[in-house]
Design a protein around this motif. Structure first.
Motif, PDB file in Angstrom:
ATOM      1  N   VAL A   1       0.825  -1.211   0.000  1.00  0.00           N
ATOM      2  CA  VAL A   1       0.000   0.000   0.000  1.00  0.00           C
ATOM      3  C   VAL A   1       0.858   1.260   0.000  1.00  0.00           C
ATOM      4  N   SER A   2       1.918   1.260   0.779  1.00  0.00           N
ATOM      5  CA  SER A   2       2.737   2.467   0.914  1.00  0.00           C
ATOM      6  C   SER A   2       3.637   2.712  -0.289  1.00  0.00           C
ATOM      7  N   THR A   3       3.734   1.745  -1.199  1.00  0.00           N
ATOM      8  CA  THR A   3       4.627   1.887  -2.347  1.00  0.00           C
ATOM      9  C   THR A   3       3.905   1.818  -3.680  1.00  0.00           C
ATOM     10  N   ASN A   4       2.581   1.770  -3.662  1.00  0.00           N
ATOM     11  CA  ASN A   4       1.826   1.644  -4.905  1.00  0.00           C
ATOM     12  C   ASN A   4       1.871   2.957  -5.703  1.00  0.00           C
ATOM     13  N   ALA A   5       2.128   2.850  -6.989  1.00  0.00           N
ATOM     14  CA  ALA A   5       2.283   4.039  -7.828  1.00  0.00           C
ATOM     15  C   ALA A   5       0.949   4.640  -8.261  1.00  0.00           C
ATOM     16  N   ASN A   6      -0.137   3.911  -8.076  1.00  0.00           N
ATOM     17  CA  ASN A   6      -1.436   4.359  -8.585  1.00  0.00           C
ATOM     18  C   ASN A   6      -2.216   5.221  -7.589  1.00  0.00           C
ATOM     19  N   TYR A   7      -1.785   5.266  -6.360  1.00  0.00           N
ATOM     20  CA  TYR A   7      -2.429   6.097  -5.349  1.00  0.00           C
ATOM     21  C   TYR A   7      -1.409   6.437  -4.270  1.00  0.00           C
TER      22      TYR A   7
END
Length: 289
Positions: free
Chosen positions: A199-205
């Protein structure tokens, strides 16, 4: 050289002092089996890594360079609990409603001593902003355990633990909402969970910021006594130019966490297929506020 490790599992902490640097990860898991009843093959030890990857069972503990009293979070389920976890739900829909007393809610929400506690949190609690709040966006506050992932599952990876379509949901929500994570644990564990889930590294949000148990307050209720709650007033007080009760919604599996802001909370269940419904909510105006 002997090691002292603290393992967190099932809401409890287990201290292990019987292992040395020559013992392996598997030896650690065997020790945990004796303490928790969770089989080694069902244990997932978060934060126990070798060269950026989960440490294999044959890796010696000394090679991991663990500091004294290092805390490690374990995920996994006892063998005898699997039938309950994996089996079909019961035929009846009877559940215990932990948030069903309107008079009590109103009393707690407006009590002066509770409002003063919120004011103190606004002044004293330090929020680390990961990504700046965006003008014109609403706010989505998400719990972690049993909301984003099932920490009692016997699954071994973050992908298996997380709610189905979690990243798709957060990507869709991010179009209209700033996203905040709020868990009743400490920040170290929140950061570890968010990293494990990607979650902390997702590029989409992007996650705007995260709150831990120190941002919560304790309130007294006639029927429940003292309980900890998540008052959204802490966020509204710190970021009044962006967020208010008119544009905020919080998802949590524990209804009493909404006690200070009942009109802004939505109780969710990990066992129900709610993802599609949640995605649709993000594209609509909040109702009842």
């Amino acid at each position: 050289m002997s090691l002292s490790l603290i393992i967190k599992w099932g809401g409890q902490e287990y201290t292990i002092t019987s292992l040395s640097e020559e013992d392996t990860v598997l030896d650690l898991k065997q020790s945990l089996k004796g303490l928790t009843g969770v089989l080694p093959e069902r244990q997932k030890l978060l934060g126990l890594k070798m060269k950026g990857k989960p440490a294999d069972d044959d890796v010696k503990l000394g090679a991991l360079k663990l500091k004294p009293n290092t805390k490690i979070m374990m995920m996994g389920t006892r063998e005898e609990s699997l039938e309950d976890v994996l089996g079909p739900p019961p035929d009846n829909d009877d559940v215990v409603n932990d948030f069903d007393i309107e008079e009590e809610v109103v009393e707690v929400e407006n009590r002066e001593e509770n409002l003063l506690k919120i004011s103190r949190r606004v002044k004293e609690y330090k929020v680390e902003i990961l990504n700046p709040p965006r003008e014109g966006k609403k706010l989505l506050v998400l719990d972690v355990d049993y909301t984003l992932f099932d920490h009692r599952s016997c699954a071994e990876t973050g992908v298996e633990l997380m709610r189905p379509y979690l990243h798709e949901f957060l990507t869709s929500a991010y179009e209209d909402y700033d996203i905040v994570i709020w868990s009743a644990t400490n920040m170290k564990w929140i950061e570890a969970k968010m990293k494990e889930l990607g979650v902390s590294t997702n590029a989409n949000y992007k996650i705007t910021f995260m709150l831990d148990s120190a941002a919560m307050i304790t309130v007294h209720t006639p029927r429940r006594g003292l309980i900890d709650v998540k008052p959204l007033g802490v966020i509204w007080g710190k970021f009044s130019e962006y967020y208010s009760k008119k544009n905020t919604i919080m998802f949590d599996d524990i209804g009493r966490n909404f006690l200070m802001n009942p009109q802004n909370g939505l109780k969710v269940s990990f066992k129900e297929a709610r993802t599609i419904t949640l995605v649709k909510l993000c594209g609509t105006e909040l109702k009842g506020t």
